[in-house]
Enzyme design. Structure first.
Site, PDB file in Angstrom:
ATOM      1  N   THR A  15      91.499  -9.982  25.864  1.00 24.08           N
ATOM      2  CA  THR A  15      92.232  -8.770  26.248  1.00 24.08           C
ATOM      3  C   THR A  15      92.327  -7.754  25.116  1.00 24.08           C
ATOM      4  O   THR A  15      92.278  -6.545  25.340  1.00 24.08           O
ATOM      5  CB  THR A  15      93.670  -9.172  26.676  1.00 24.08           C
ATOM      6  OG1 THR A  15      93.556 -10.062  27.772  1.00 24.08           O
ATOM      7  CG2 THR A  15      94.507  -7.978  27.081  1.00 24.08           C
ATOM      8  N   ASP A  93      93.915 -17.218  26.554  1.00 24.01           N
ATOM      9  CA  ASP A  93      93.894 -18.367  27.473  1.00 24.01           C
ATOM     10  C   ASP A  93      93.485 -19.673  26.800  1.00 24.01           C
ATOM     11  O   ASP A  93      94.069 -20.720  27.059  1.00 24.01           O
ATOM     12  CB  ASP A  93      92.953 -18.092  28.666  1.00 24.01           C
ATOM     13  CG  ASP A  93      93.551 -17.070  29.629  1.00 24.01           C
ATOM     14  OD1 ASP A  93      94.761 -16.787  29.516  1.00 24.01           O
ATOM     15  OD2 ASP A  93      92.803 -16.558  30.482  1.00 24.01           O
ATOM     16  N   THR A 163     100.509 -24.062  21.613  1.00 26.21           N
ATOM     17  CA  THR A 163     100.148 -24.121  23.024  1.00 26.21           C
ATOM     18  C   THR A 163     100.554 -22.794  23.668  1.00 26.21           C
ATOM     19  O   THR A 163     101.547 -22.190  23.245  1.00 26.21           O
ATOM     20  CB  THR A 163     100.817 -25.343  23.691  1.00 26.21           C
ATOM     21  OG1 THR A 163     100.254 -25.527  24.979  1.00 26.21           O
ATOM     22  CG2 THR A 163     102.329 -25.227  23.825  1.00 26.21           C
TER      23      THR A 163
END
Ligand code: ASP
Length: 336
Positions: A15, A93, A163
């Protein structure tokens, strides 16, 4: 005047550099570099010099693979002595997977490698990319932590402890079982980061290859034949995401299926569904019955780190008992 630090930026996609299109955001060649060229803050006197290398094709990080980790590792190894630090621009991601994988692949790392990205592209008004990239450059130059780190939302984390926890907030990442390394506030505060003396020794890379492994989330009423079938496929390792400190149903059929698998050389790893805390199979009978059938605990590692570590260990053709033992040994600060 002291010489300016030089930072290498490997831009893989994500992004951070995407451009709006009628089908949503897409990575566009040259667009990130052009946007940065129009932002004077990146060329402020206090900023280090930097060079951007754009990968081709630029990818959404959902498309990342071990081959791309290898490209990145070799790229950094080639330029290791020409730069003071390295930044990888990456989609969020799979950022924690890449950070974990690189941490195992690199050996003798004595310069910072910081992975960062953004939730809103750099060219948009409310972007978080500007702050993430500016801070990453500044930290790589002036607060170098010699390990694979991840910078997001004013925190520098140990990469293999992170994470992704928030799909659309700026606080996309957490490090549930390890403190932040640096916190960027009015000042950049060192919390748990360690700066090493830069040693210009050779940076070694261990190539990692994708392995046939699987993850299974345990839940009440899980049909044992699903696990049985999964274990019949050509699996090398199965990561069981268990309850709490590493517990699962004490189902005789389930335990005998797991025992047959471990006896046959399949590694079964016990990783908790909980983000915080550590697997300890001796706390409850529901955990020790897993240990009794040969399941190995992975302490407080993130699932991303377990996958990367399994890839790393299984790519080296080590005997099964060595892989089993190393899974719970701290190799790159990923556990304990
Ligand atoms: N799908 C994007 C990616 O991971 C999301 C992001 O960059 O934040 O490349």
């Amino acid at each position: 005047m002291t010489e300016k630090k030089r930072i290498y930026i490997a831009y893989t996609g994500g992004t951070i550099g995407m451009k709006p299109s009628k089908n949503g955001f897409v990575p566009v060649e040259g667009y990130l570099s052009e946007t940065i060229a129009g932002m004077p803050e990146f060329f402020h006197d206090d900023m280090p010099e930097f060079e951007i290398f754009e990968y081709n094709p630029l990818i959404d990080s959902a498309n990342v693979s071990p081959e791309i980790w290898q490209l990145l590792a070799v790229d950094i190894q080639k330029r290791y002595h020409d730069f003071d630090g390295f930044i990888i621009l990456h989609g969020t991601d799979t950022m924690s997977y890449t950070a974990s994988a690189l941490s195992f692949m690199f050996e003798n790392l004595s310069k910072p490698v910081i992975i960062t990205g953004a939730q809103i592209p750099l060219s948009k008004l409310r972007t978080d990319a500007r702050i993430n990239l500016l801070n990453s450059l500044y930290i790589a130059a002036y607060h170098p932590i010699s390990e694979v780190c991840l910078f997001f939302n004013n925190s520098l984390f140990r990469g293999n402890r992170t994470t992704k926890q928030n799909a659309d907030g700026f606080d996309a990442f957490i490090s549930p079982n390890y403190p932040v390394l640096l916190k960027a506030g009015i000042e950049i505060k060192n919390i748990a980061g360690k700066q090493k003396r830069i040693i210009n020794s050779r940076l070694n890379i261990t190539e990692i290859k994708a392995q046939s492994i699987a993850i299974l989330y345990i839940f009440p009423g899980l049909d044992c034949s699903v696990i049985d079938n999964l274990l019949k496929s050509p699996l090398k390792a199965l990561v069981l995401l268990t309850y709490g400190v590493g517990n699962a149903q004490e189902d005789k059929l389930l335990l005998s299926i797991l025992k047959t698998a471990t006896d046959g050389g399949i590694l079964i790893i016990n990783c908790s569904q909980c983000l915080e805390g550590s697997v300890n199979m001796t706390d409850y009978a529901t955990g020790s019955s897993l240990q009794a059938v040969g399941v190995v605990g992975c302490l407080d590692m993130t699932t991303e780190s377990v996958i990367a570590k399994l890839y790393y260990l299984l790519s080296q053709d080590l005997p099964n008992n060595v892989v089993k033992e190393l899974l719970s040994v701290d190799l790159r600060g990923e556990l304990g």
